[in-house]
Design an enzyme around this catalytic site. Structure first.
Site, mmCIF file in Angstrom:
data_model
loop_
_atom_site.group_PDB
_atom_site.id
_atom_site.type_symbol
_atom_site.label_atom_id
_atom_site.label_comp_id
_atom_site.label_asym_id
_atom_site.label_seq_id
_atom_site.Cartn_x
_atom_site.Cartn_y
_atom_site.Cartn_z
ATOM 1 C CB THR A 126 149.644 76.703 24.150
ATOM 2 O OG1 THR A 126 148.307 76.696 24.628
ATOM 3 C CG2 THR A 126 149.638 76.347 22.667
ATOM 4 C CG ASN A 160 136.360 73.136 33.260
ATOM 5 O OD1 ASN A 160 136.843 72.255 32.558
ATOM 6 N ND2 ASN A 160 136.559 74.419 33.048
#
Lengths: 406, 406
Positions: free
Chosen positions: A191, A401
């Site tokens: 990750t 985003n």
């Protein structure tokens, strides 16, 4: 940043003898917070790691990949706010400078220093800020695990850590982990940034095998947005202070217990990242069985987990299993429509290629209102199975985003 | 539904001799609009098609796939509001009933009747409504192309059609197309539903080859959300009324002109779908060159086009090329970070694995404010190239899809 509604409290993490944490302000961004983490490790610490499979990895990832071949570690430096990825020779020089400065301070080799960075792509890590930040960290008082977990974070909305213990060779050993990640999460081998520390004595090659094995059903089974980072890194450090006889292979006393504890820790850490998925309001667990192979099951599960139509349906608390059918169909894996069965929670909604007539919608609606949604798919073809975790896709993801770098 | 800001006006589509359009209300949903389209075709009409590669196709797709092997058509029935996908034997029975009723009315074989449906998955198409709707269509006056384009739509915000002409064997031939699609758009071999009609005389096998060739750089190169539909269908019908000598292979007089016209039409229709992408405010064209092969270039382009982080950055008018690097890196295709070059519009922003120092941000910002954004990627490895089209990912997509079925 609003704290994720799926956040869990930071647990108590015990000290691990010889592992000392420091944080400092390198000011990689114009923020008033610590953004450099410096961890010292005792001599004899072994190390293992899993790193992004991206073809465009950061120089930190390349540095760690090379250093891991030696299997030993004395320090870890983590920079937050700048990933240093895609910065060419200037980025490589910054990593070398960081490692050299920490090595000089500790009196070890630069290759004993592991470096990880996360944040914006394309801006070289400023060497002056990194060095000043490191010097401040050298001088700082040690901090606790919570402070370190907070300092490695970027768009994370809460600090993430977990701790497990195991009995190995008659000794109690501790494994602590801290992790960061929220967006650009679809780890290919790891990750974003996760760090595991244990006082168990573990030979580096065995630690690597155990970490790779623990990674497969944890970090490699989560996705927030299907976008694999250039910086994904999970490192595991083993100091040996617990006093067990060195774990060297599967036959070592306590090897099973250690592997199980490491796998448990990795799974806890991975789920903490999904719970902090950008904009997430629901944790979605996708269980696929009856596939032709485990690998095929995993691909189908990931096809469902990365489908924006499935993820928006769950955000809307809509048991739109037709979109699950779509995602199975597009996965490119063996599937037979007329054997397919789908459930939400414990309620079977489709079977043998069509809706279960008159299924009770009440428990499905109740299940979808909760914050942990389970989707089960049975392909009816073989014994392959996989479980993956993702989160829903909401307005929050767009808000975060569509306005990040600017 | 608000009309897409990227919508274009419906063009004038000329009549095609022998192709007669009718629309009617089958009332597949509780709406007051026509939702059944019935097109009759003259005897001798040849047909070709490209259909979804989904492993869970609708019974309509299976019906068309079987009927296409015979190469001839007399009618097309399109249902809007119910895809009839994943409905088992009841769905199959509905398609058979529709085809049988149209065939009985026309005095042809059921296999001469092509059927396509789009809408919610998992609800069998109600045979009574379909039959009543068909009977109404049989009795209705013929309608124009605009009415048919409106009737095949579902979540579409504007009707989509295009027309091209070509000189084939000294005759002027016309190709008309209508198409629908807005979400669940990542056609594997085709888009949601597209229908092309021409008066050219074209042998079915040659029509199929020409359509498959035209499909590759058009419908197979668009994506709205990466979610491949269970119902994707493009059918092309050729009546032969233009009087050219039959096109049978590449050496036939006018074969090149026909193929070029068909390719042009498919490209126009494909772009109309992207322009109506759910929530779209910008059309994004992604041009990849320098890849190891065209196939590799296509995969990299699709990795960029399906990245939620790239798509939200464009929505935010943010020249976040780091996310393009990420999407290249995760594509799983050959790439070398230090050879990679990226441009927005005509401005090179990254080259040789790092940012172009001091590039002028003004033209980039101006380009991103427009509604047609071009991203160019040069991998610097070989001659492979591909162009794909997508749209940005906005709050509109979430709003539309978190509340669709309910």
């Amino acid at each position: 940043m609003t704290r994720s509604p799926l956040a869990t409290p930071f647990p108590a993490l015990p000290a691990i003898a010889g592992v000392t944490l420091h944080v400092a302000r390198a000011r990689y961004k114009s923020w008033d917070r610590c953004d450099l983490t410096y961890v010292t490790l005792p001599e004899g610490t072994s190390v293992a790691g899993v790193l992004t499979q991206s073809r465009c990895p950061s120089p930190e990832v390349e540095w760690c990949r090379a250093a891991l071949t030696l299997g030993q570690a004395r320090a870890l430096v983590v920079n937050a706010g700048n990933s240093n990825a895609f910065t060419g020779h200037r980025g490589r020089a910054a990593v070398e400078a960081v490692a050299a400065r920490a090595a000089a301070h500790l009196g070890c080799k630069p290759s004993d220093v592991f470096v990880a960075s996360t944040g914006v792509i394309g801006v070289p890590l400023p060497i002056d800020k990194a060095e000043a930040g490191l010097d401040a960290a050298f001088a700082a008082q040690p901090c606790d695990w919570l402070a370190a977990a907070e300092t490695i974070g970027t768009t994370d909305t809460y600090p993430k850590g977990a701790s497990v213990t195991a009995i190995v060779d008659g000794r109690s050993v501790t494994l602590n982990g801290i992790i960061k990640g929220s967006g650009m999460i679809a780890p290919d081998m790891a990750t974003m940034l996760g760090f595991i520390f244990t006082d168990a004595a573990v030979d580096a090659p065995f630690l690597q095998r155990a970490l790779s094995a623990a990674n497969a059903p944890s970090f490699s089974c989560i996705t927030v947005d299907g976008d694999t980072s250039t910086s994904d890194t999970v490192l595991a450090f083993a100091t040996g202070a617990a006093g067990n006889r060195m774990l060297v292979d599967d036959d070592s006393l306590g090897a099973d217990a250690f592997r199980a504890a490491l796998a448990d820790l990795c799974r806890q850490l991975a789920l903490l990242v999904v719970r902090d998925g950008e904009g997430a309001t629901k944790l979605i667990e996708i269980q696929v069985e009856g596939a032709e192979s485990d690998r095929s099951a995993h691909r189908i599960a990931m096809s469902i987990a990365n489908s924006p139509l499935v993820k928006t349906a769950i955000a809307g608390e809509d048991a739109n299993w037709g979109r699950v059918v779509m995602a199975v169909g597009k996965a490119g894996e063996p599937a037979e429509r007329d054997r397919l069965a789908i459930r939400f929670g414990t309620t079977q909604v489709a079977r043998d290629g069509l809706a279960v007539e008159g299924y009770d919608e009440a428990p499905v609606a109740a299940h979808l209102k909760g914050d942990h949604v389970e989707i089960g798919v049975d392909l009816g073809l073989g014994d392959g199975r996989a479980t993956v975790w993702t989160c829903d896709l909401t307005h929050g993801y767009i808000s975060i985003n569509a306005d990040y770098r600017s």
